[in-house]
Design a protein around this motif. Structure first.
Motif, PDB file in Angstrom:
ATOM      1  N   ARG A 120       0.824  -1.209   0.000  1.00  0.00           N
ATOM      2  CA  ARG A 120       0.000   0.000   0.000  1.00  0.00           C
ATOM      3  C   ARG A 120       0.858   1.260   0.000  1.00  0.00           C
ATOM      4  O   ARG A 120       0.569   2.220  -0.711  1.00  0.00           O
ATOM      5  N   THR A 121       1.915   1.242   0.800  1.00  0.00           N
ATOM      6  CA  THR A 121       2.678   2.469   1.004  1.00  0.00           C
ATOM      7  C   THR A 121       3.940   2.563   0.139  1.00  0.00           C
ATOM      8  O   THR A 121       4.615   3.587   0.166  1.00  0.00           O
ATOM      9  N   ALA A 122       4.242   1.498  -0.620  1.00  0.00           N
ATOM     10  CA  ALA A 122       5.485   1.510  -1.394  1.00  0.00           C
ATOM     11  C   ALA A 122       5.405   2.467  -2.573  1.00  0.00           C
ATOM     12  O   ALA A 122       4.318   2.807  -3.050  1.00  0.00           O
ATOM     13  N   ARG A 123       6.571   2.866  -3.045  1.00  0.00           N
ATOM     14  CA  ARG A 123       6.611   3.659  -4.276  1.00  0.00           C
ATOM     15  C   ARG A 123       6.170   2.788  -5.433  1.00  0.00           C
ATOM     16  O   ARG A 123       6.305   1.566  -5.410  1.00  0.00           O
ATOM     17  N   GLN A 124       5.675   3.453  -6.464  1.00  0.00           N
ATOM     18  CA  GLN A 124       5.094   2.764  -7.609  1.00  0.00           C
ATOM     19  C   GLN A 124       6.056   1.768  -8.256  1.00  0.00           C
ATOM     20  O   GLN A 124       5.652   0.721  -8.730  1.00  0.00           O
ATOM     21  N   ASP A 125       7.344   2.113  -8.252  1.00  0.00           N
ATOM     22  CA  ASP A 125       8.310   1.249  -8.930  1.00  0.00           C
ATOM     23  C   ASP A 125       8.945   0.212  -7.987  1.00  0.00           C
ATOM     24  O   ASP A 125       9.953  -0.405  -8.317  1.00  0.00           O
ATOM     25  N   SER A 126       8.364   0.045  -6.813  1.00  0.00           N
ATOM     26  CA  SER A 126       8.928  -0.923  -5.871  1.00  0.00           C
ATOM     27  C   SER A 126       8.720  -2.339  -6.357  1.00  0.00           C
ATOM     28  O   SER A 126       7.793  -2.623  -7.100  1.00  0.00           O
ATOM     29  N   ARG A 127       9.589  -3.217  -5.888  1.00  0.00           N
ATOM     30  CA  ARG A 127       9.458  -4.619  -6.258  1.00  0.00           C
ATOM     31  C   ARG A 127       8.626  -5.363  -5.229  1.00  0.00           C
ATOM     32  O   ARG A 127       8.899  -5.300  -4.030  1.00  0.00           O
ATOM     33  N   THR A 128       7.617  -6.077  -5.722  1.00  0.00           N
ATOM     34  CA  THR A 128       6.765  -6.865  -4.833  1.00  0.00           C
ATOM     35  C   THR A 128       7.606  -7.884  -4.061  1.00  0.00           C
ATOM     36  O   THR A 128       7.375  -8.122  -2.878  1.00  0.00           O
ATOM     37  N   SER A 129       8.584  -8.470  -4.755  1.00  0.00           N
ATOM     38  CA  SER A 129       9.383  -9.506  -4.098  1.00  0.00           C
ATOM     39  C   SER A 129      10.155  -8.945  -2.905  1.00  0.00           C
ATOM     40  O   SER A 129      10.300  -9.616  -1.882  1.00  0.00           O
ATOM     41  N   ARG A 157      10.563 -14.299  -5.507  1.00  0.00           N
ATOM     42  CA  ARG A 157      11.214 -13.618  -6.634  1.00  0.00           C
ATOM     43  C   ARG A 157      10.384 -13.656  -7.910  1.00  0.00           C
ATOM     44  O   ARG A 157      10.607 -12.872  -8.815  1.00  0.00           O
ATOM     45  N   THR A 158       9.421 -14.588  -7.981  1.00  0.00           N
ATOM     46  CA  THR A 158       8.600 -14.696  -9.195  1.00  0.00           C
ATOM     47  C   THR A 158       7.387 -13.763  -9.151  1.00  0.00           C
ATOM     48  O   THR A 158       6.612 -13.716 -10.109  1.00  0.00           O
ATOM     49  N   LEU A 159       7.194 -13.054  -8.044  1.00  0.00           N
ATOM     50  CA  LEU A 159       6.001 -12.207  -7.934  1.00  0.00           C
ATOM     51  C   LEU A 159       6.054 -11.059  -8.946  1.00  0.00           C
ATOM     52  O   LEU A 159       7.114 -10.481  -9.177  1.00  0.00           O
ATOM     53  N   PRO A 160       4.914 -10.745  -9.541  1.00  0.00           N
ATOM     54  CA  PRO A 160       4.884  -9.652 -10.521  1.00  0.00           C
ATOM     55  C   PRO A 160       5.152  -8.292  -9.866  1.00  0.00           C
ATOM     56  O   PRO A 160       4.992  -8.157  -8.660  1.00  0.00           O
ATOM     57  N   PRO A 161       5.549  -7.300 -10.664  1.00  0.00           N
ATOM     58  CA  PRO A 161       5.809  -5.962 -10.107  1.00  0.00           C
ATOM     59  C   PRO A 161       4.598  -5.392  -9.371  1.00  0.00           C
ATOM     60  O   PRO A 161       3.469  -5.827  -9.601  1.00  0.00           O
ATOM     61  N   ARG A 162       4.862  -4.428  -8.520  1.00  0.00           N
ATOM     62  CA  ARG A 162       3.814  -3.901  -7.632  1.00  0.00           C
ATOM     63  C   ARG A 162       2.521  -3.536  -8.378  1.00  0.00           C
ATOM     64  O   ARG A 162       1.434  -3.932  -7.966  1.00  0.00           O
ATOM     65  N   ASP A 163       2.630  -2.773  -9.441  1.00  0.00           N
ATOM     66  CA  ASP A 163       1.402  -2.336 -10.107  1.00  0.00           C
ATOM     67  C   ASP A 163       0.620  -3.500 -10.689  1.00  0.00           C
ATOM     68  O   ASP A 163      -0.606  -3.548 -10.585  1.00  0.00           O
ATOM     69  N   ALA A 164       1.330  -4.459 -11.286  1.00  0.00           N
ATOM     70  CA  ALA A 164       0.668  -5.643 -11.835  1.00  0.00           C
ATOM     71  C   ALA A 164       0.034  -6.446 -10.705  1.00  0.00           C
ATOM     72  O   ALA A 164      -1.077  -6.979 -10.838  1.00  0.00           O
ATOM     73  N   PHE A 165       0.729  -6.509  -9.581  1.00  0.00           N
ATOM     74  CA  PHE A 165       0.195  -7.247  -8.437  1.00  0.00           C
ATOM     75  C   PHE A 165      -1.086  -6.594  -7.923  1.00  0.00           C
ATOM     76  O   PHE A 165      -2.082  -7.269  -7.630  1.00  0.00           O
ATOM     77  N   LEU A 166      -1.088  -5.274  -7.850  1.00  0.00           N
ATOM     78  CA  LEU A 166      -2.287  -4.555  -7.405  1.00  0.00           C
ATOM     79  C   LEU A 166      -3.456  -4.830  -8.365  1.00  0.00           C
ATOM     80  O   LEU A 166      -4.604  -4.941  -7.944  1.00  0.00           O
TER      81      LEU A 166
END
Ligand SMILES: CCCCCCCCCCCCC/C=C/[C@@H](O)[C@H](COP(=O)(O)O)NC(=O)CCCCCCCCCCCCCCC
Length: 208
Positions: A120-129, A157-166
């Motif tokens: 929720r609070t991470a920057r847009q380009d943060s890595r979900t992993s 490590r296989t988790l999609p990037p933050r925006d895709a995850f959201l």
């Protein structure tokens, strides 16, 4: 709408499980977990060693909730009272009590809380992993042996990037998902705090 489900409904279960008397109802608590596990399945087979364990624990608890003693398993408070009174927690090597099983889920709920708050609070380009690994290391990892920590970290490590995850949360745009998390997270925190206090009060936080 087959297959399409929203994390909003899943998280709503954790709101529904706290009663006015601040008891935690097992029915909605477990359906919340069921929903999370469904979600985990969509993330790929590399997570199946995690979902297998989670399913086994939820299943065990659902069996108690439907079994002969089901009145004793309506809420976490009733369960603790019952299992303590019956001496079910004294015997070493009882890996099937409700209390020790819920304790595992409860520790995982802390991970979920940290992970979702991180997202929720991470920057847009943060890595979900990274968010996932950090929240895992700050919570559940302390209870896991090296092999599990290693396997979990590889899977993360296989988790999609933050925006895709959201987006895959199915709550709409990334902004809408962030807003939903802001509304839902206090309820998860509530469930966590009530359970933590209950288990601490009865010295059940280290059940083997
Ligand atoms: C974003 C997806 C990441 C999901 C990762 C969750 C945390 C990683 C947990 C790794 C557990 C590995 C499996 C084995 C565990 C057991 O050894 C261990 C101890 O049990 P025992 O005392 O009976 O032996 N079990 C546990 O600690 C319980 C683990 C329960 C994990 C439930 C995870 C469900 C996660 C649902 C994620 C959904 C993501 C939703 C976010 C939008």
């Amino acid at each position: 709408m087959a297959g399409a489900f929203s994390l909003r409904e899943v998280l709503a279960a954790f709101q529904a499980c706290v009663t006015e008397r601040r008891e935690v109802l097992l029915g909605p608590y477990l359906s919340g977990w069921r929903g999370l596990i469904r979600f985990l399945h969509t993330l790929g087979a590399i997570f199946s060693f995690i979902s297998k364990d989670a399913v086994a624990k939820v299943q065990l608890m659902e069996d108690y909730c439907r079994g002969e003693q089901r009145e004793q398993y309506v809420s976490l408070q009733a369960m603790v009272r019952y299992e303590l009174a019956q001496g079910l927690l004294d015997a070493p090597g009882r890996p099937d009590s409700g209390c020790r099983t819920v304790l595992r889920l409860h520790r995982a709920l802390r991970w979920l809380q940290l992970f979702l708050e991180g997202l929720r609070t991470a920057r847009q380009d943060s890595r979900t992993s990274t968010i996932c690994t950090d929240s895992y290391n700050a919570s559940l990892a302390a209870y896991h042996p090296w092999v599990i920590r290693k396997a979990a970290t590889v899977a993360f490590r296989t988790l999609p990037p933050r925006d895709a995850f959201l987006q895959i949360m199915n709550v709409g745009t990334a902004e809408e998902a962030v807003a939903m998390l802001g509304e839902a997270l206090p309820y998860i925190g509530d469930v966590y705090d009530i359970t933590q206090q209950l288990f601490a009060q009865h010295e059940l936080l280290d059940l083997p």
